[in-house]
Design an enzyme around this catalytic site. Structure first.
Site, PDB file in Angstrom:
ATOM      1  N   GLN A   1      17.347 -44.813 -40.374  1.00 48.29           N
ATOM      2  CA  GLN A   1      17.957 -43.654 -39.725  1.00 48.29           C
ATOM      3  C   GLN A   1      17.325 -42.349 -40.216  1.00 48.29           C
ATOM      4  OE1 GLN A   1      19.507 -46.191 -41.282  1.00 48.29           O
ATOM      5  NE2 GLN A   1      21.585 -46.542 -40.488  1.00 48.29           N
TER       6      GLN A   1
ATOM      7  N   ARG B   1      24.646 -49.046 -25.937  1.00 48.21           N
ATOM      8  CA  ARG B   1      25.666 -49.903 -26.533  1.00 48.21           C
ATOM      9  C   ARG B   1      26.744 -49.007 -27.133  1.00 48.21           C
ATOM     10  NH1 ARG B   1      23.134 -52.444 -32.167  1.00 48.21           N
ATOM     11  NH2 ARG B   1      22.262 -50.514 -33.007  1.00 48.21           N
TER      12      ARG B   1
ATOM     13  N   ASN C   1       0.815  -1.228   0.000  1.00 45.48           N
ATOM     14  CA  ASN C   1       0.000   0.000   0.000  1.00 45.48           C
ATOM     15  C   ASN C   1       0.845   1.273   0.000  1.00 45.48           C
ATOM     16  OD1 ASN C   1      -2.108  -1.772   0.108  1.00 45.48           O
ATOM     17  ND2 ASN C   1      -2.971  -1.039   2.024  1.00 45.48           N
TER      18      ASN C   1
ATOM     19  N   TRP D   1      28.914 -47.365 -29.684  1.00 45.57           N
ATOM     20  CA  TRP D   1      29.135 -47.134 -31.109  1.00 45.57           C
ATOM     21  C   TRP D   1      30.639 -47.126 -31.394  1.00 45.57           C
ATOM     22  CZ3 TRP D   1      28.081 -41.847 -33.927  1.00 45.57           C
ATOM     23  CH2 TRP D   1      28.228 -42.019 -35.305  1.00 45.57           C
TER      24      TRP D   1
ATOM     25  N   ARG E   1      -5.056 -13.469   0.255  1.00 42.11           N
ATOM     26  CA  ARG E   1      -6.257 -13.591   1.061  1.00 42.11           C
ATOM     27  C   ARG E   1      -7.233 -14.580   0.417  1.00 42.11           C
ATOM     28  NH1 ARG E   1      -7.098  -7.144   1.921  1.00 42.11           N
ATOM     29  NH2 ARG E   1      -6.366  -7.195  -0.234  1.00 42.11           N
TER      30      ARG E   1
ATOM     31  N   THR F   1      23.003 -40.855 -43.096  1.00 40.00           N
ATOM     32  CA  THR F   1      22.341 -40.538 -41.820  1.00 40.00           C
ATOM     33  C   THR F   1      22.556 -39.090 -41.424  1.00 40.00           C
ATOM     34  OG1 THR F   1      22.613 -42.797 -41.013  1.00 40.00           O
ATOM     35  CG2 THR F   1      22.234 -41.102 -39.361  1.00 40.00           C
TER      36      THR F   1
END
Length: 660
Positions: A473, A575, A91, A577, A224, A444
């Site tokens: 892919q 896995r 206020n 690559w 409130r 790819t």
């Protein structure tokens, strides 16, 4: 005759004093600076202001400072100087008193006013949260008072003071020390960041603010009983005006303003009129809302967070759809509608014009909109128009829509930030795949929907998809750049959805959804995935790292969720690559589609000796550490210490992975 002049002087003085006392305190504070602030009347009021100020610098609220005090009241205020339970910024408290004292000091140079002003400033700085917000009361008071309080413009009032001080505009007559000015600048900047972070996203789209936000989560919060979490038509207006007043606004500020203005336009009401019946003293006795065509726009004080629908509450906290449904006391005694956003809409065209000619801002912030309402209709056009190797980040704001295009961020397009309006509705998609490309064994790497080669790239609130289907892919996102942050995005595809490459590069994925079939996260970059969902669409492999030899980290997943389509039961965590693959899952939740053995060697027994696959304190039915392959590892509490965000992503560019 002498008595006559004394009588006239007494009457004039009394009349002047009565005029001031009849005013509200806020009106007196806002009075134009001038000689009155050196008058005895002003000095008397200033004495009250000093009395009401507590020793830690703040003031209580709702005090009419201009009203005379009895000697008993003065003594009581002196005895309360160390009290702290009712000090606030609500206020207009504290900020109004500081403004008044500044006007007094300019006219009188009374050092007590200067000290009181600076004490008030110290109070404000001390009350600020680390996240940049302010509570309603400080020291903290239990209840909703601890929330970050935009209500009744509390924070924007503070920012108005800090802005004038840090810019040394002479608006205030008191100049803090250089070290204090540095504190003020820091506090101001933190507050603006807090405003940007609390702007509510509705289905991924920035909108407006609640009157108060939780001080920890920053989410809209209840005050409130009748002030429920909502979007505020009132408080949001002053927030936007505060942002619009910033010189040389950042792209994030521009985006926030544009988004809020769009929300104001969307939520304005032009067919309602508020009709008040008042008594002879001006008190509202009955308030009604009537339908009336072509009225000036108004906005609801409270709107639903997800639908923008206005609602109204009595003190029981039960939402009603119309004002007529709540009781007389709250219906007549609270401002349920506001016209304050009209000032935003009025100033917005001039603001756009002001920032438009700024070449740096224009070059570094553009809008892509498929409907033709932005700077570009295609993402690639926006990238191609961006400056090469810019000094500042280039933000491309992408409006909702489906963008069917193959997008490339070139190596010279560094510091690109792409921000979607909504990850659900801002979609970049293309359908290239291995067989379609037909350029040899490396096809790819040409199948991407989005290819990032420019360093310091950021993407937020987007869906990036390869829509080729299960045809082999088909990459959705190909990242071949350093310091790339992808946040709150969907990455959709099948085999090879996400490719992260570049020896020595580091990337950060946060709060993302990534789906695929086989090896749908693969590559040789160091990447931290945090709070992501990894969704398997078939029995296969999640990761296929190709981490270079002697690289400390490969793929690191922290607090991620591993989920799958129905009836999928045979999924490996990863896995290799390449033989030195590194992949670690930390405190992740794994559903039962993860195989007990966890890891696969890709039919390369020698890789079992060179790759590094590990887990730490994961959970869920898919986490069966006792059944994992013998060549994987469960980390202990000492080994896990190095797996911090800072360690994994460390780079010469400090904290590049943090959201600005």
């Amino acid at each position: 005759m002498k008595n006559f002049f004394l009588l006239v002087t007494f009457i004039v003085s009394s009349f002047s004093q009565a005029q001031v006392h009849d005013k509200k305190w806020a009106s007196i504070v806002d009075s134009k600076e001038g000689p009155w602030f050196a008058s005895d009347e002003a000095k008397n009021i200033a004495e009250n202001v000093l009395l009401y100020q507590r020793n830690i610098g703040g003031w209580p609220k709702n005090i009419q400072m201009q009203l005379p005090l009895s000697e008993a009241s003065k003594q009581q205020l002196l005895s309360q100087k160390n009290a702290t339970d009712d000090l606030t910024i609500d206020n207009g408290a504290t900020t109004q008193e500081m403004l008044f004292l500044s006007k007094m000091y300019r006219q009188t140079k009374d050092k007590r006013y200067e000290k009181a002003f600076l004490d008030g400033l110290n109070y404000i700085l001390a009350a600020q949260y680390d996240n940049g917000g302010w509570p309603q009361f400080y020291p903290l008071k239990k209840g909703y008072y601890t929330h970050i309080t935009f209500n009744d413009d509390a924070i924007t009032n503070i920012l108005a003071i800090l802005k004038e001080l840090k810019n040394n505009t002479n608006y205030f007559s008191i100049t803090p020390s250089k070290s204090k000015l540095n504190e003020i600048t820091t506090a101001y900047n933190k507050a603006i960041e807090c405003i940007l972070k609390t702007q509510y996203k509705q289905n991924g789209t920035l909108t407006a603010w609640c009157a108060q936000h939780d001080e920890l989560t920053l989410e809209p919060a209840k005050a409130r009983a009748y002030e429920l979490p909502s979007l505020s038509g009132k408080e949001s207006a002053k927030i936007v005006l505060t942002l619009m007043a910033i010189e040389n606004p950042s792209p994030e500020i521009i985006f926030a303003v544009n988004s809020a203005v769009a929300w104001f336009e969307k939520t304005k009401i032009t067919n309602l009129k508020i009709v008040d019946q008042t008594n002879s003293s001006g008190k509202v006795m009955d308030r009604k809302v009537v339908v009336s065509e072509n009225e000036p726009p108004i906005w609801a004080r409270f709107m639903e967070l997800d639908t923008n629908e206005p609602f109204f509450c009595d003190r029981d906290g039960i939402k009603k759809k119309t004002l007529a449904e709540i009781g007389e006391e709250r219906r007549n005694g609270y401002a349920w509608y506001t016209n304050e956003p009209k000032e935003v809409l009025k100033k917005y065209p001039a603001w756009l014009k002001k920032i438009g000619p700024n070449a740096n801002t224009k070059a570094n912030y553009v809008v892509v909109d498929a409907s033709g309402k932005g700077d570009f209709t295609s993402i690639q056009e926006a990238i191609n128009a961006a400056p090469a190797f810019p000094d500042q980040a280039v933000t491309i704001a992408i409006k909702k829509g489906t963008y069917y295009e193959k997008v490339k961020v070139h190596a010279w397009n560094t510091k690109i930030t792409m921000i979607g309006e909504s990850k659900e509705n801002t979609i970049i998609t293309f359908d290239d795949h291995f067989k379609k490309m037909n350029v040899g064994r490396n096809s790819t790497f040409h199948t991407y929907t989005l290819l990032v080669e420019g360093n310091d790239f950021v993407a937020e609130n987007l869906t990036i998809a390869n829509s080729a289907g299960e045809v082999g892919q088909a990459v959705a996102l190909n990242v071949n750049a350093n310091r790339v942050r992808i946040q709150n995005c969907n990455l959709l595809g099948n085999q090879d959805t996400l490719y992260t490459s570049g020896e020595g590069t580091k990337n950060y994925f946060k709060d993302c959804y990534i789906e695929g079939t086989t090896d749908f996260i693969f590559g040789d970059a160091t990447v931290l995935f945090e709070n992501c969902t990894l969704h398997s669409k078939k029995d296969s492999f999640i990761t296929a790292a190709s981490t270079p030899k002697d690289t400390e980290f490969g793929y690191v997943f922290i607090n991620c969720k591993l989920t799958a389509e129905k009836n999928i039961k045979k999924v490996y965590l990863g896995r290799p690559w390449r033989s030195y693959a590194k992949t670690v899952f930390i405190t992740c939740h794994m559903e039962d589609h993860i195989l007990p053995v966890g890891w696969h060697n890709w039919s390369k027994p020698e890789a079992e000796q060179t790759c590094f696959y590990a887990e730490f304190q994961c959970s869920g039915p898919g986490f069966q550490p006792q059944k994992r392959v013998s060549w994987s590892k469960q980390l202990d509490v000492n080994e896990i210490q190095k797996y911090t965000k800072e360690t994994i992503l460390s780079d010469n560019h400090k904290n590049w992975y943090q959201k600005n």
